[in-house]
Scaffold this motif. Structure first.
Motif, PDB file in Angstrom:
ATOM      1  N   LEU A 128       0.832  -1.194   0.000  1.00 31.52           N
ATOM      2  CA  LEU A 128       0.000   0.000   0.000  1.00 31.52           C
ATOM      3  C   LEU A 128       0.874   1.255   0.000  1.00 31.52           C
ATOM      4  O   LEU A 128       1.977   1.271   0.563  1.00 31.52           O
ATOM      5  N   ASP A 129       0.379   2.307  -0.653  1.00 32.27           N
ATOM      6  CA  ASP A 129       1.119   3.562  -0.708  1.00 32.27           C
ATOM      7  C   ASP A 129       1.026   4.309   0.624  1.00 32.27           C
ATOM      8  O   ASP A 129       0.082   4.118   1.401  1.00 32.27           O
ATOM      9  N   ARG A 130       1.971   5.184   0.843  1.00 29.67           N
ATOM     10  CA  ARG A 130       1.975   6.016   2.050  1.00 29.67           C
ATOM     11  C   ARG A 130       1.029   7.209   1.818  1.00 29.67           C
ATOM     12  O   ARG A 130       1.459   8.358   1.644  1.00 29.67           O
ATOM     13  N   GLU A 131      -0.236   6.930   1.807  1.00 37.15           N
ATOM     14  CA  GLU A 131      -1.247   7.970   1.614  1.00 37.15           C
ATOM     15  C   GLU A 131      -2.355   7.771   2.647  1.00 37.15           C
ATOM     16  O   GLU A 131      -2.964   6.699   2.729  1.00 37.15           O
ATOM     17  N   PHE A 132      -2.621   8.816   3.390  1.00 41.83           N
ATOM     18  CA  PHE A 132      -3.606   8.753   4.459  1.00 41.83           C
ATOM     19  C   PHE A 132      -4.583   9.920   4.333  1.00 41.83           C
ATOM     20  O   PHE A 132      -4.207  11.004   3.892  1.00 41.83           O
ATOM     21  N   TYR A 133      -5.807   9.672   4.747  1.00 45.23           N
ATOM     22  CA  TYR A 133      -6.779  10.764   4.804  1.00 45.23           C
ATOM     23  C   TYR A 133      -6.577  11.535   6.102  1.00 45.23           C
ATOM     24  O   TYR A 133      -6.715  10.990   7.192  1.00 45.23           O
ATOM     25  N   ILE A 134      -6.242  12.815   5.966  1.00 44.24           N
ATOM     26  CA  ILE A 134      -6.136  13.708   7.114  1.00 44.24           C
ATOM     27  C   ILE A 134      -7.187  14.802   6.916  1.00 44.24           C
ATOM     28  O   ILE A 134      -7.110  15.572   5.955  1.00 44.24           O
ATOM     29  N   PRO A 135      -8.184  14.885   7.785  1.00 45.27           N
ATOM     30  CA  PRO A 135      -9.278  15.847   7.585  1.00 45.27           C
ATOM     31  C   PRO A 135      -8.793  17.284   7.594  1.00 45.27           C
ATOM     32  O   PRO A 135      -7.794  17.622   8.250  1.00 45.27           O
ATOM     33  N   GLN A 136      -9.502  18.120   6.871  1.00 45.94           N
ATOM     34  CA  GLN A 136      -9.295  19.553   6.988  1.00 45.94           C
ATOM     35  C   GLN A 136      -9.802  19.988   8.367  1.00 45.94           C
ATOM     36  O   GLN A 136     -10.710  19.374   8.923  1.00 45.94           O
ATOM     37  N   PRO A 137      -9.218  21.045   8.946  1.00 44.26           N
ATOM     38  CA  PRO A 137      -9.609  21.458  10.303  1.00 44.26           C
ATOM     39  C   PRO A 137     -11.117  21.656  10.470  1.00 44.26           C
ATOM     40  O   PRO A 137     -11.671  21.321  11.524  1.00 44.26           O
ATOM     41  N   GLU A 138     -11.790  22.160   9.437  1.00 46.75           N
ATOM     42  CA  GLU A 138     -13.228  22.410   9.567  1.00 46.75           C
ATOM     43  C   GLU A 138     -14.047  21.134   9.652  1.00 46.75           C
ATOM     44  O   GLU A 138     -15.237  21.169  10.000  1.00 46.75           O
ATOM     45  N   HIS A 139     -13.431  20.004   9.333  1.00 43.21           N
ATOM     46  CA  HIS A 139     -14.148  18.722   9.398  1.00 43.21           C
ATOM     47  C   HIS A 139     -13.789  17.911  10.645  1.00 43.21           C
ATOM     48  O   HIS A 139     -14.236  16.768  10.791  1.00 43.21           O
ATOM     49  N   LEU A 140     -13.015  18.507  11.534  1.00 36.31           N
ATOM     50  CA  LEU A 140     -12.750  17.888  12.828  1.00 36.31           C
ATOM     51  C   LEU A 140     -13.847  18.325  13.785  1.00 36.31           C
ATOM     52  O   LEU A 140     -13.939  19.502  14.132  1.00 36.31           O
TER      53      LEU A 140
END
Length: 301
Positions: A128-140
């Motif tokens: 698997l690639d080193r790609e992760f979903y990191i939310p934008q601050p407004e979606h935390l």
């Protein structure tokens, strides 16, 4: 969204190749074929193949009635009738195959729709690639105080910064250990099928997802709804744009009767009739529970 040079070259080659065919095609869908539409930070949706159009839906419906119905009822009117009366088989005559790149935790929610054919990228065979979903601050957001499976107000300040740091650092650390475990440099190296269990649920996976239009519309009714989780809703909204160009009559009817419409219980319908007659309806005399009444009030506003 990140596409490798090889993936981009493949897309350009596919879009640059034309083929003659006798089968029915949809001009709106032809414009979408193979194009990768970005979703979230690294995700994508693209159409790989499709079958059928609005006319195919009507053709399937009319086979039940024989010749001559075309002059009685136009295609759009027939499709609206079929949608209004919850017919399913004519819409199953259309199919679509999508390539979707999405976070694993979104995939696990998506796969609950068990009416499609799925082939997922295998972490047993590939890395698997080193790609992760990191939310934008407004979606935390914090946990909702009224919905056990929903979000409340957005996090802010130091708490938001700390959560984002944890998400990034934990994902990177887990991937570092994943790479170290599978490496055969000076060691046997752990099997990929075992090493993958250490990866976080926000890592990206990919799959081909083939579904008929009837079941796709059911998926979209639930996942493009404003109450759906944001991370799956944005995928559904992107697919909605594609479907609107593919089968415009069917999608317009879907928007009207499914997305913009509602289903009332016999009790709720009775309350509407009583209201129209001038009777004052309250939760106490409605015959509904508090939860049902709250939803009913929301519909009638």
């Amino acid at each position: 969204m990140t596409l490798t040079p090889e993936q981009q070259a493949e897309i350009e080659e596919q879009r640059g190749t034309t083929r003659q065919t006798l089968r029915a095609t949809s001009p709106g869908m032809e414009a979408h074929l193979y194009t990768a539409y970005p979703v979230l930070d690294h995700g994508l949706v693209r159409v790989i193949d499709y079958m059928g159009d609005d006319e195919a839906i009507c053709q399937a419906a009319r086979v039940s009635y024989g010749r001559g119905t075309k002059s009685v009822q136009n295609d759009e009117g027939l499709i609206r009738y079929l949608m209004r009366h919850w017919h399913s088989t004519p819409f199953e005559m259309c199919e679509i195959k999508l390539h979707v790149k999405l976070p694993v935790f979104v995939a696990r929610q998506w796969i609950r729709h068990r009416t499609a054919n799925v082939n997922e990228y295998s972490a047993r065979y590939s890395i698997l690639d080193r790609e992760f979903y990191i939310p934008q601050p407004e979606h935390l957001a914090a946990q909702s105080v009224v919905n056990n499976q929903g979000r409340g107000e957005a996090l802010s300040g130091e708490e938001a910064d700390r959560v984002l740091r944890y998400l990034r650092d934990d994902a990177m650390r887990a991937y570092d250990h994943y790479e170290e475990m599978i490496s055969d440099d000076g060691q046997q190296g752990l099997a990929r099928e075992l090493a993958r269990m250490n990866l976080p649920a926000n890592i990206y996976t990919q799959w081909y997802w083939k579904v008929d239009l009837h079941n796709l519309l059911h998926f979209l009714r639930l996942r493009a709804d404003a109450h759906a989780q944001y991370e799956i809703r944005v995928y559904a909204e992107e697919i909605c744009k594609i479907v609107a160009d593919w089968v415009p009559f069917a999608y317009k009817a879907f928007e009207d009767y499914r997305m913009g419409g509602t289903t009332l219980s016999a009790t709720a319908l009775d309350c509407v009739r009583r209201t129209l007659k001038g009777e004052e309806i309250t939760q106490e005399n409605s015959g509904m529970s508090k939860g049902e009444w709250r939803e009913f009030e929301g519909l009638m506003r």
